[in-house]
Design a protein around this motif. Sequence first.
Motif, PDB file in Angstrom:
ATOM      1  N   ILE A 115      39.470  21.650  57.037  1.00 20.42           N
ATOM      2  CA  ILE A 115      38.981  20.836  55.917  1.00 20.42           C
ATOM      3  C   ILE A 115      40.045  19.818  55.509  1.00 20.42           C
ATOM      4  CG2 ILE A 115      38.357  20.937  53.462  1.00 20.42           C
ATOM      5  CD1 ILE A 115      36.938  23.649  54.172  1.00 20.42           C
ATOM      6  N   GLU A 116      41.297  20.272  55.419  1.00 24.72           N
ATOM      7  CA  GLU A 116      42.405  19.379  55.070  1.00 24.72           C
ATOM      8  C   GLU A 116      42.579  18.298  56.139  1.00 24.72           C
ATOM      9  OE1 GLU A 116      45.559  17.776  52.939  1.00 24.72           O
ATOM     10  OE2 GLU A 116      44.090  19.262  52.292  1.00 24.72           O
ATOM     11  N   LEU A 117      42.479  18.669  57.391  1.00 22.55           N
ATOM     12  CA  LEU A 117      42.630  17.746  58.514  1.00 22.55           C
ATOM     13  C   LEU A 117      41.596  16.625  58.459  1.00 22.55           C
ATOM     14  CD1 LEU A 117      43.883  17.188  61.392  1.00 22.55           C
ATOM     15  CD2 LEU A 117      42.054  18.637  62.276  1.00 22.55           C
ATOM     16  N   MET A 118      40.373  16.959  58.073  1.00 20.00           N
ATOM     17  CA  MET A 118      39.289  15.975  58.083  1.00 20.00           C
ATOM     18  C   MET A 118      39.031  15.334  56.720  1.00 20.00           C
ATOM     19  SD  MET A 118      38.753  15.874  61.233  1.00 20.00           S
ATOM     20  CE  MET A 118      37.554  14.580  61.106  1.00 20.00           C
ATOM     21  N   LYS A 119      39.964  15.527  55.789  1.00 24.05           N
ATOM     22  CA  LYS A 119      39.823  14.940  54.452  1.00 24.05           C
ATOM     23  C   LYS A 119      39.673  13.418  54.569  1.00 24.05           C
ATOM     24  CE  LYS A 119      43.424  15.223  51.895  1.00 24.05           C
ATOM     25  NZ  LYS A 119      44.531  15.753  51.113  1.00 24.05           N
ATOM     26  N   GLY A 120      38.695  12.889  53.867  1.00 20.91           N
ATOM     27  CA  GLY A 120      38.479  11.444  53.879  1.00 20.91           C
ATOM     28  C   GLY A 120      37.543  10.967  54.976  1.00 20.91           C
ATOM     29  N   PHE A 121      37.117  11.868  55.857  1.00 19.04           N
ATOM     30  CA  PHE A 121      36.184  11.512  56.921  1.00 19.04           C
ATOM     31  C   PHE A 121      34.786  11.961  56.527  1.00 19.04           C
ATOM     32  CE2 PHE A 121      40.168  11.594  59.189  1.00 19.04           C
ATOM     33  CZ  PHE A 121      40.040  10.642  60.185  1.00 19.04           C
ATOM     34  N   SER A 122      33.807  11.121  56.822  1.00 19.89           N
ATOM     35  CA  SER A 122      32.419  11.535  56.613  1.00 19.89           C
ATOM     36  C   SER A 122      32.037  12.491  57.744  1.00 19.89           C
ATOM     37  CB  SER A 122      31.485  10.326  56.630  1.00 19.89           C
ATOM     38  OG  SER A 122      31.420   9.779  57.943  1.00 19.89           O
ATOM     39  N   ASN A 123      30.932  13.185  57.566  1.00 23.51           N
ATOM     40  CA  ASN A 123      30.459  14.077  58.616  1.00 23.51           C
ATOM     41  C   ASN A 123      30.152  13.296  59.894  1.00 23.51           C
ATOM     42  OD1 ASN A 123      29.777  16.733  59.531  1.00 23.51           O
ATOM     43  ND2 ASN A 123      27.638  16.085  59.484  1.00 23.51           N
ATOM     44  N   LYS A 126      33.377  12.503  61.637  1.00 23.52           N
ATOM     45  CA  LYS A 126      33.896  13.706  62.281  1.00 23.52           C
ATOM     46  C   LYS A 126      33.162  13.956  63.597  1.00 23.52           C
ATOM     47  CE  LYS A 126      34.323  18.704  61.786  1.00 23.52           C
ATOM     48  NZ  LYS A 126      34.016  19.877  60.983  1.00 23.52           N
ATOM     49  N   GLN A 127      31.842  13.851  63.589  1.00 26.22           N
ATOM     50  CA  GLN A 127      31.059  14.080  64.803  1.00 26.22           C
ATOM     51  C   GLN A 127      31.393  13.047  65.879  1.00 26.22           C
ATOM     52  OE1 GLN A 127      29.417  16.894  65.273  1.00 26.22           O
ATOM     53  NE2 GLN A 127      30.098  17.380  63.207  1.00 26.22           N
ATOM     54  N   LEU A 128      31.601  11.810  65.469  1.00 26.86           N
ATOM     55  CA  LEU A 128      31.971  10.753  66.404  1.00 26.86           C
ATOM     56  C   LEU A 128      33.342  11.025  67.016  1.00 26.86           C
ATOM     57  CD1 LEU A 128      30.979   8.113  67.610  1.00 26.86           C
ATOM     58  CD2 LEU A 128      31.979   6.915  65.659  1.00 26.86           C
ATOM     59  N   LEU A 129      34.304  11.403  66.187  1.00 21.80           N
ATOM     60  CA  LEU A 129      35.645  11.729  66.669  1.00 21.80           C
ATOM     61  C   LEU A 129      35.585  12.883  67.669  1.00 21.80           C
ATOM     62  CD1 LEU A 129      38.721  11.420  66.651  1.00 21.80           C
ATOM     63  CD2 LEU A 129      38.767  12.870  64.601  1.00 21.80           C
ATOM     64  N   LEU A 130      34.836  13.919  67.334  1.00 21.68           N
ATOM     65  CA  LEU A 130      34.685  15.056  68.246  1.00 21.68           C
ATOM     66  C   LEU A 130      34.097  14.615  69.585  1.00 21.68           C
ATOM     67  CD1 LEU A 130      33.416  17.893  65.884  1.00 21.68           C
ATOM     68  CD2 LEU A 130      35.518  17.913  67.233  1.00 21.68           C
ATOM     69  N   ARG A 135      35.000  13.523  75.291  1.00 18.93           N
ATOM     70  CA  ARG A 135      34.884  12.604  76.428  1.00 18.93           C
ATOM     71  C   ARG A 135      36.243  12.396  77.084  1.00 18.93           C
ATOM     72  NH1 ARG A 135      32.646   6.725  75.448  1.00 18.93           N
ATOM     73  NH2 ARG A 135      31.297   7.916  74.089  1.00 18.93           N
ATOM     74  N   ILE A 136      37.279  12.222  76.276  1.00 21.20           N
ATOM     75  CA  ILE A 136      38.642  12.081  76.813  1.00 21.20           C
ATOM     76  C   ILE A 136      38.999  13.327  77.633  1.00 21.20           C
ATOM     77  CG2 ILE A 136      41.102  12.024  76.175  1.00 21.20           C
ATOM     78  CD1 ILE A 136      40.257  10.164  73.819  1.00 21.20           C
TER      79      ILE A 136
END
Length: 142
Positions: A115-123, A126-130, A135-136
């Motif tokens: 939760i702390e790691l993803m603070k400030g990110f929308s859901n 987060k899904q896009l980053l994942l 993919r990488i």
Amino acid sequence: MIRNLDERVGYQIGVAAHLIQNTYNHKLSEYDLTVAQAKVLYMLVNYGEQLQSELQNRLFIKGSTMNGIIDSMLKKQLIEKNDSKTDRRSKIITLTEKGKILEEKLWLSTKAMEIELMKGFSNEEKQLLLAWLKRITENFKK
């Protein structure tokens, strides 16, 4: 030619991974565990008992490294290691009750870190980053 590491994706992922790893190591040290040992607990809870070679492949590590992890977890009585019924050279790794209880505590503890790691990110972010990170990972598996 000027080189700017800050503009390199691999460098930024490496820095973020290093900081995350340090944070996880600090938290896991409270439980006398390493990140690798915590991953083994997770894999056994998630996938059930497994051949040692399967765990090794899922964790992307060498056999000698896996042996060290297994030995230390056996000493802590978090896992059991038995001969496979079909191939005595293969070892089956099973989670003990103590290991199950510890993994549950870790899962709840690391959830707060996530939760702390993803603070400030929308859901959606987060899904896009994942998706991008997966993919990488796939690009390097090929």
